[in-house]
Design a protein around this motif. Sequence first.
Motif, PDB file in Angstrom:
ATOM      1  N   ILE A  65       1.479   4.078   8.439  1.00 52.33           N
ATOM      2  CA  ILE A  65       2.100   5.395   8.297  1.00 52.33           C
ATOM      3  C   ILE A  65       2.903   5.434   7.002  1.00 52.33           C
ATOM      4  O   ILE A  65       2.839   6.403   6.232  1.00 52.33           O
ATOM      5  N   GLY A  66       3.665   4.369   6.759  1.00 52.53           N
ATOM      6  CA  GLY A  66       4.429   4.299   5.517  1.00 52.53           C
ATOM      7  C   GLY A  66       3.538   4.310   4.289  1.00 52.53           C
ATOM      8  O   GLY A  66       3.885   4.897   3.265  1.00 52.53           O
ATOM      9  N   GLU A  67       2.374   3.664   4.396  1.00 57.57           N
ATOM     10  CA  GLU A  67       1.430   3.652   3.274  1.00 57.57           C
ATOM     11  C   GLU A  67       0.944   5.060   2.954  1.00 57.57           C
ATOM     12  O   GLU A  67       0.817   5.447   1.785  1.00 57.57           O
ATOM     13  N   SER A  68       0.665   5.849   3.992  1.00 58.00           N
ATOM     14  CA  SER A  68       0.200   7.222   3.765  1.00 58.00           C
ATOM     15  C   SER A  68       1.284   8.063   3.095  1.00 58.00           C
ATOM     16  O   SER A  68       0.991   8.900   2.233  1.00 58.00           O
ATOM     17  N   LEU A  69       2.557   7.827   3.467  1.00 56.57           N
ATOM     18  CA  LEU A  69       3.660   8.555   2.834  1.00 56.57           C
ATOM     19  C   LEU A  69       3.792   8.164   1.366  1.00 56.57           C
ATOM     20  O   LEU A  69       4.069   9.005   0.507  1.00 56.57           O
ATOM     21  N   HIS A  70       3.585   6.884   1.084  1.00 58.79           N
ATOM     22  CA  HIS A  70       3.651   6.403  -0.301  1.00 58.79           C
ATOM     23  C   HIS A  70       2.555   7.033  -1.153  1.00 58.79           C
ATOM     24  O   HIS A  70       2.800   7.498  -2.270  1.00 58.79           O
ATOM     25  N   VAL A  71       1.347   7.059  -0.628  1.00 54.82           N
ATOM     26  CA  VAL A  71       0.222   7.648  -1.366  1.00 54.82           C
ATOM     27  C   VAL A  71       0.472   9.133  -1.625  1.00 54.82           C
ATOM     28  O   VAL A  71       0.240   9.640  -2.729  1.00 54.82           O
ATOM     29  N   TYR A  72       0.973   9.829  -0.614  1.00 53.35           N
ATOM     30  CA  TYR A  72       1.225  11.266  -0.772  1.00 53.35           C
ATOM     31  C   TYR A  72       2.312  11.525  -1.819  1.00 53.35           C
ATOM     32  O   TYR A  72       2.188  12.426  -2.656  1.00 53.35           O
ATOM     33  N   ALA A  73       3.366  10.724  -1.785  1.00 55.91           N
ATOM     34  CA  ALA A  73       4.454  10.894  -2.745  1.00 55.91           C
ATOM     35  C   ALA A  73       3.972  10.634  -4.168  1.00 55.91           C
ATOM     36  O   ALA A  73       4.352  11.343  -5.105  1.00 55.91           O
ATOM     37  N   CYS A  74       3.128   9.627  -4.346  1.00 58.24           N
ATOM     38  CA  CYS A  74       2.599   9.317  -5.677  1.00 58.24           C
ATOM     39  C   CYS A  74       1.703  10.436  -6.201  1.00 58.24           C
ATOM     40  O   CYS A  74       1.611  10.650  -7.414  1.00 58.24           O
ATOM     41  N   LYS A  75       1.045  11.140  -5.302  1.00 52.31           N
ATOM     42  CA  LYS A  75       0.124  12.202  -5.719  1.00 52.31           C
ATOM     43  C   LYS A  75       0.876  13.491  -6.076  1.00 52.31           C
ATOM     44  O   LYS A  75       0.542  14.162  -7.047  1.00 52.31           O
ATOM     45  N   TRP A  76       1.901  13.806  -5.283  1.00 55.92           N
ATOM     46  CA  TRP A  76       2.587  15.078  -5.457  1.00 55.92           C
ATOM     47  C   TRP A  76       3.918  14.964  -6.207  1.00 55.92           C
ATOM     48  O   TRP A  76       4.449  15.982  -6.668  1.00 55.92           O
TER      49      TRP A  76
END
Length: 537
Positions: free
Chosen positions: A193-204
């Motif tokens: 779950i934390g990984e998905s938040l990291h990926v989203y933050a890096c994209k947006w």
Amino acid sequence: MKFMKLGTRSDTFYTEQATRSLVSDIPPNLVIKINDTTYLLHKSPLLSKCGLLRRLCSDTNDSESDVLELHDMPGGSEAFELCAKFCYGISINISAYNFVPSLCSAKLLQMNESIERGNFVGKLESFFSSCILEGWKDSVKWSYTYTRPGYNRKQHSVPKDWWTEDISILNIDLFRCIIMTIRSTHVLPPQLIGESLHVYACKWLPCIINVQTSETSVSQTEEPKEKNRKILETIVSMIPADRGSVSVGFLLKLLSMSNLFGVSTVSKTELIKRASIQFHEAKVSDLNFYDVELVQVVLESFLKFWKRISPGDADNRHYLLRSIRKVGKLVDSYLQVVARDDNMEVSKFVALAETVPAVGRLEHDDLYQAINIYLKVHTELSKAEKKRLCGILECQKLSSEVRAHAVKNEFLPLRTVVQLLYYEQEKDSKGTTSTKLQKPHELLLGAKKRPATKDSHGKQSLGLDKEEFKRDEITRRTSLVESREKGEQKTQRLDDKLALDLEKKMVIREVKEESKKKMSIGRTRSNKSEYGSEKRR
């Protein structure tokens, strides 16, 4: 990656300012506004496939023009345009990247089988069942794009975070719905779950990749700033409570951006709390080089957190001390970096250094390096500022190599050099009880040299034993320091020299008093009287 191609006609949409139109001999009779984009379209192809548009335009005929506002369109104007192109028969490609927004938009427009056979919703659902669900192994090359740049894409096993890149293209509200649904199943570990938040933050939030810039250099209009604030606060609210679900570097970068975007106090407090718990895992590169106060806040929170933990058994105490010392090492390394900043204030530098407890520094070598760098960069410091800066050093916690460097360091104030020299003599005197401790005024003003003799090998000898030689060496170094001070003052007036001599005497007195407190050797009143008479002479 598999995709579905629909339509055969070439794309004839074009943009003029903020208006999207279609190349056609037939004048448009349907105006659709979605946020900042306006579409000039035709009723006939759209109303035949979109139940919502058919209902909204039911009160007019085809010859009349209608204006509709669909600002709540999921996926925005991009998703709506895919639906519109499908209605016109224009060629479009559907893949895992644009499937979700296309499906949401098509369902809102009611492009289902009850309106027309072979409609858009049915084709999207068929593509999802037959291709996407059956072919997730194709998404391996998307995984680890941001957080695992060194991932080996040739391996055959599908990584567990294959889905994070796909859902990162969604807007924040839809992304939150998916993440909260996944969390409620308790199937995936918190780290994913934390990984998905990291990926989203890096994209947006692209600035999360490098936040080592001053806040004044980051300029944003109010609209993007508000959008980024919402994304950041939503991400913070979704971080799993489990410790280690996200890295401390990620937490610190979110915290650094919180001031830029003006996030709520609740979100900022939560980030400080989470970052402080894992602060001992941080690296210097994780810290913001232009926000020393923020680093100090996290450090103070870290110390409060550990104070609340009961030491318990020996293992727990060992882990606690090791964590505090790791943080002490981190802070001293960070100070060496920020010391190079021309705008770094002495008060902020000292405040952060003093926040580290004594148990966090077994030695002061790294702290000395930070102070030395600061003195070299900030050459216009006043005497009071130098005294304040060097006052945080403890001579007894410096290694012999660093003390040797410090004694010769021309950037250090005279007071600090005298303290270092006096500590050296005090340390040597503890090794032998037969040698009388050299008096402070002799240490500073210099002792008389004994005549040199020659040994059996023809080499010069000072005629001193080992301890006396050490004391004379210290005296020699002190004389060099005094000479340096005299050289700096030789162009000044006589009263300036007298003031310098008075300051030296005061230093001697202070050093002597500090030495008396540290040593258990008692001085009789007669000795004090004798010392006083010597000074008067």
